[in-house]
Write a protein that holds these residues in place. Structure first.
Motif, PDB file in Angstrom:
ATOM      1  N   TYR A 163     -78.136  37.315 -52.460  1.00 50.54           N
ATOM      2  CA  TYR A 163     -78.403  38.743 -52.321  1.00 50.54           C
ATOM      3  C   TYR A 163     -77.119  39.570 -52.252  1.00 50.54           C
ATOM      4  CZ  TYR A 163     -83.080  37.034 -51.280  1.00 50.54           C
ATOM      5  OH  TYR A 163     -84.289  36.398 -51.351  1.00 50.54           O
ATOM      6  N   ASP A 178     -74.705  33.610 -50.390  1.00 49.51           N
ATOM      7  CA  ASP A 178     -75.931  34.407 -50.355  1.00 49.51           C
ATOM      8  C   ASP A 178     -76.120  35.105 -51.695  1.00 49.51           C
ATOM      9  OD1 ASP A 178     -78.081  35.968 -49.786  1.00 49.51           O
ATOM     10  OD2 ASP A 178     -77.065  37.240 -48.313  1.00 49.51           O
ATOM     11  N   PRO A 199     -80.811  35.150 -60.085  1.00 50.22           N
ATOM     12  CA  PRO A 199     -81.945  36.078 -60.228  1.00 50.22           C
ATOM     13  C   PRO A 199     -82.103  36.545 -61.679  1.00 50.22           C
ATOM     14  CG  PRO A 199     -80.069  37.241 -59.340  1.00 50.22           C
ATOM     15  CD  PRO A 199     -79.638  35.807 -59.472  1.00 50.22           C
ATOM     16  N   LEU A 224     -88.595  25.484 -51.259  1.00 50.71           N
ATOM     17  CA  LEU A 224     -88.757  26.919 -51.508  1.00 50.71           C
ATOM     18  C   LEU A 224     -87.553  27.702 -50.997  1.00 50.71           C
ATOM     19  CD1 LEU A 224     -92.544  27.474 -50.661  1.00 50.71           C
ATOM     20  CD2 LEU A 224     -91.483  27.266 -52.910  1.00 50.71           C
ATOM     21  N   ALA A 225     -87.054  27.299 -49.831  1.00 54.99           N
ATOM     22  CA  ALA A 225     -85.879  27.981 -49.284  1.00 54.99           C
ATOM     23  C   ALA A 225     -84.659  27.754 -50.165  1.00 54.99           C
ATOM     24  CB  ALA A 225     -85.617  27.490 -47.860  1.00 54.99           C
ATOM     25  N   GLU A 226     -84.478  26.522 -50.619  1.00 50.88           N
ATOM     26  CA  GLU A 226     -83.326  26.206 -51.458  1.00 50.88           C
ATOM     27  C   GLU A 226     -83.400  26.912 -52.810  1.00 50.88           C
ATOM     28  OE1 GLU A 226     -80.517  24.260 -50.746  1.00 50.88           O
ATOM     29  OE2 GLU A 226     -81.313  24.581 -48.733  1.00 50.88           O
ATOM     30  N   LEU A 227     -84.598  27.053 -53.343  1.00 49.90           N
ATOM     31  CA  LEU A 227     -84.752  27.679 -54.661  1.00 49.90           C
ATOM     32  C   LEU A 227     -84.288  29.134 -54.666  1.00 49.90           C
ATOM     33  CD1 LEU A 227     -88.172  26.205 -55.837  1.00 49.90           C
ATOM     34  CD2 LEU A 227     -85.943  25.887 -56.931  1.00 49.90           C
ATOM     35  N   LYS A 228     -84.253  29.750 -53.497  1.00 51.19           N
ATOM     36  CA  LYS A 228     -83.817  31.151 -53.435  1.00 51.19           C
ATOM     37  C   LYS A 228     -82.315  31.297 -53.662  1.00 51.19           C
ATOM     38  CE  LYS A 228     -87.622  32.733 -50.530  1.00 51.19           C
ATOM     39  NZ  LYS A 228     -88.381  31.480 -50.585  1.00 51.19           N
ATOM     40  N   LYS A 229     -81.620  30.154 -53.803  1.00 54.41           N
ATOM     41  CA  LYS A 229     -80.212  30.197 -54.196  1.00 54.41           C
ATOM     42  C   LYS A 229     -80.054  30.256 -55.715  1.00 54.41           C
ATOM     43  CE  LYS A 229     -78.892  27.432 -50.149  1.00 54.41           C
ATOM     44  NZ  LYS A 229     -78.343  26.132 -49.687  1.00 54.41           N
ATOM     45  N   SER A 230     -81.173  30.266 -56.435  1.00 54.34           N
ATOM     46  CA  SER A 230     -81.125  30.323 -57.893  1.00 54.34           C
ATOM     47  C   SER A 230     -80.604  31.676 -58.360  1.00 54.34           C
ATOM     48  CB  SER A 230     -82.530  30.094 -58.473  1.00 54.34           C
ATOM     49  OG  SER A 230     -83.053  28.849 -58.066  1.00 54.34           O
TER      50      SER A 230
END
Length: 755
Positions: free
Chosen positions: A665, A663, A126, A118-124
């Motif tokens: 973001y 990041d 947006p 889940l943490a790694e997927l946030k590098k997808s």
């Protein structure tokens, strides 16, 4: 098309499923779980009601609770199904097992690895954000995701009906939906047919495969008639040539046999059964068995060529220079070789040059070189442009058929297929005074999409502009009999009692296919119809946003700026609008007023209809825009193409998603990039765009043979305003300008670009 299905499925069950989900999606009872400190202004008014906002999770997960309820409901319903299938059977996982140290250790590992994922997927990337203007992917529809998730737990495989007793039915219905969206006619016993594939690449390969086999089938039948005593009665079987003349099949020379019409060839087996079935037992099945050993499928290309293709040139495909890579891949896989896929240069607009196509067809005729298929792309993957399909069809109809020349016409609408929904009115009985699409297709594009119903095969990708989970491509045949040319069947792939209308697994390139994909597409279509009520609403808004983005690029060019941006689409108006505005500069000034001086609500009012017409007729054909930046020097525009490419590559370095762990973001805006290759696109398009970009027809410096451009795929349907009440497109343009100025300053300070 037929609505007959297996009695255990379809009908009331699927109708109730659709009605329940529609009711839930339109419910106003759900509240937002996530709170933020600064709420943007209410979205401006757009035509119709707010159905579109119920169809997606939302850029800020506004519909998270809705989707969560659907997923939980699907999981609970699936668990209930398992518990009630022979409930007296013993459990495999008991409570005592759940207390075992090994079980608990396995759970610890599962949770740890899942949290890591889940943490790694946030590098997808947006995809959901209005700031994402990158590749050809975006958010998925809620019914598409919910249907996929629900069916995924049942793990049905659409290769065989026994392995997918429900999802095969859903795939058949999806095929019918797509054929209706394309307006394929059903007449004189010809019925269209469609099925799902893993994607557009597979569908394009299948289309070329079917076209190749169709081209050579008459030669196979001729050989079988001469050598098989059982087929001797067919020596008096007559066929109709493309010109309308009649001839004995066995007396046709190789060239004429290779140029029989598509429907004429596909209708041969049924006609033989009708004429000779009763008297000689020549049913379609028996004919297929007798001819099988003579077909290209069985003989292979080398042996078939040795036996049958003496006196004619090598067969070819004709494709535009902007073709997708899957098309030359198809030529290679089919044994014809990529060199026998002739690439037609593009015209100044970036579309296939029909005059060059006609010249190449005439050359093939002079060389007696059979043309298997001509491909037109409706939504090129690089530029979002639409080839002149209507003119291709007119050439075949008006020039080549009277000369007894025939070829398949394939429309590669992997990207643009769902835009046909903008032209498709709801079925009779479902038409209401409901919302109309925010923006319709331009006059030119509309003409090409009206020709889709005459194409022989069409590739579509529900997982692209259908906003659905991967994998979900599709292949549609205008004449469903064409699918039989690419049929293979294993002993274990049966039709469960002869239900041929529910057989999909034996056709095409693939074997196993996820039933979950069919369920996702089906449920999305059930809630969001592929006509003006549903997908037309989504894509009409995406078109509007793309046109506004293009307009923003045009208006970014201020005389005082140290750079120039040049969109790929030329600023061209149809004669009616040119007369209305009095010229290009006046139209551009009006556009400035539209973009900077009007709210979205006022644009959609009846009084401002002419402004929407201006937006509709300019810019990209669909919802992809290419553009490139050049910089100014003391002497004017930089005339060195290599420096232009460097400049744009550096801009992309700032605005492109990187797999380097940065990041996500931190990205303010995301775009993609591509290259216009002179060898592929041709001199006409390449030199015109280079001239517009450099301001000169004689660039200096070494030619790289390519132009590096930025590319924005604009799929979001949100017509939004920021906290200050400005259209959000202005925020996008400001981020773009800021990045360009920063990159230019950095390159000039480093000496990589001259000041």
């Amino acid at each position: 098309m037929s609505e007959k299905f297996h009695p255990n499925y379809g009908g009331a069950a699927t109708e109730s499923l659709r009605d329940a989900l529609q009711k839930r999606l339109r419910s106003n009872e759900l509240t937002h779980r996530f709170q933020v400190t600064a709420q943007p202004r209410e979205a401006p008014a757009v035509p119709g009601d707010r159905q579109v906002e119920a169809w997606f999770l939302g850029p800020r997960a506004e519909n998270a609770e809705l989707f969560e309820q659907l997923v939980v409901e699907a999981l609970r319903d699936h668990a209930f199904w398992r518990r009630n299938f022979h409930p007296s059977d013993p459990p495999a996982i008991t409570q005592s097992i759940k207390r075992d140290p090994g079980y608990l250790q396995a759970l610890d590992t599962l949770h740890t690895e899942f949290d890591t994922l889940l943490a790694e997927l946030k590098k997808s990337a947006p995809f959901f954000s209005m700031r994402y203007q990158g590749h050809m992917t975006w958010d998925q529809t809620i019914p598409g995701m919910a249907g996929y998730f629900a069916a995924m737990m049942y793990n049905q495989n659409n290769v065989a009906l026994e392995a997918s007793p429900l999802t095969t039915v859903l795939e058949v219905r999806v095929g019918q939906d797509l054929c209706r969206m394309l307006a394929f006619p059903e007449h004189e016993g010809i019925k269209p047919w469609g099925h799902l594939t893993s994607g557009g690449t597979t569908a394009n390969i299948e289309a070329m495969w079917a076209a190749r086999n169709l081209k050579f089938y008459p030669l196979s039948l001729q050989a079988a008639i001469h050598e098989r005593p059982e087929l001797a009665p067919l020596k008096d079987f007559r066929v109709t040539l493309p010109s309308g003349r009649s001839a004995l099949l066995v007396e046709l020379d190789t060239w004429r046999a290779l140029n029989l019409g598509v429907d004429e060839v596909l209708g041969i087996p049924a006609r033989i059964e009708q004429q000779y079935g009763a008297s000689h037992g020549l049913t379609v099945a028996r004919l297929t068995q007798l001819v099988s050993d003579y077909t290209l499928q069985d003989l292979g290309l080398v042996e078939f060529t040795r036996r049958h293709l003496n006196g004619v040139g090598s067969p070819v495909f004709l494709v535009p220079g902007s073709k997708h890579y899957s098309l030359p891949k198809a030529a290679a896989i089919l044994g014809l070789g990529a060199d026998h896929m002739y690439s037609i240069p593009l015209d100044v607009e970036g579309r296939m040059d029909v005059a060059r196509l006609e010249a190449k067809l005439d050359q093939c005729l002079a060389e007696r070189r059979p043309v298997i298929a001509v491909v037109a792309v409706l939504g090129t993957t690089e530029e979002g442009l639409v080839d002149p399909l209507a003119k291709v069809l007119a050439l075949r109809r008006d020039k080549y058929r009277p000369a007894d020349i025939e070829f398949c016409v394939h429309a590669d609408a992997a990207w643009g297929g769902y835009f046909a929904s903008l032209l498709r009115e709801p079925p009779q009985g479902m038409r209401t005074a409901g919302p109309t699409p925010a923006l319709s297709l331009s006059t030119y594009v509309t003409e090409q999409y009206l020709g889709l119903s005459q194409a022989d095969t069409v590739t579509l990708d529900p997982h692209k502009t259908g906003y659905l989970p991967y994998p979900a491509g599709a292949m549609c045949y205008r004449n469903g009999a064409m699918r039989s040319l690419v049929a293979f069947e294993a002993p274990y792939i049966n039709t469960a009692g002869g239900q041929e209308e529910l057989t999909v697994g034996k056709y095409g390139v693939e074997g196993s296919k996820p039933g979950a994909a069919a369920a996702g597409v089906y449920l999305s279509h059930a809630v969001i119809p592929p006509d003006q009520r549903g997908y037309g609403q989504i894509l009409g808004r995406a078109l509007y946003n793309c046109k506004m983005f293009h307009a923003g690029l045009l208006l970014m060019n201020e005389p005082s700026d140290p750079f120039l941006v040049v969109p790929g689409p030329r600023f061209q108006l149809p004669p009616s609008l040119m007369e209305r505005y009095g010229g290009t500069s006046q139209a551009l000034e009006r556009l400035r007023h539209v973009v900077r001086g009007k709210s979205s609500a006022s644009l959609f009012s009846t009084a401002e209809g002419e402004d929407l017409e201006l937006l509709r007729e300019i810019g990209a054909d669909l919802n992809i825009v290419t553009y490139a930046f050049n910089f100014k020097t003391a002497g004017g525009l930089n005339p060195d193409m290599s420096l232009v490419n460097l400049f744009n590559r550096k801009i992309y370095d700032r605005l492109g998603v990187k797999a380097d762990g940065r990041d996500i973001y931190g990205y303010q805006l995301l775009v993609s990039t591509t290259d216009f290759i002179e060898a592929d696109y041709g001199k006409v398009f390449f030199e015109d765009y280079q001239r517009r970009l450099l301001g000169t027809s004689t660039p200096i410096g070494p030619s790289e043979g390519k132009i590096s451009v930025l590319r924005s795929v604009i799929m979001d349907p949100w017509i939004a305003e920021d906290l200050q009440g400005r259209p959000f497109i202005e925020t996008i343009m400001e981020e773009m300008r800021s990045t360009v100025l920063d990159v230019l300053k950095e390159l000039q300070e480093s000496g990589e670009l001259p000041s």
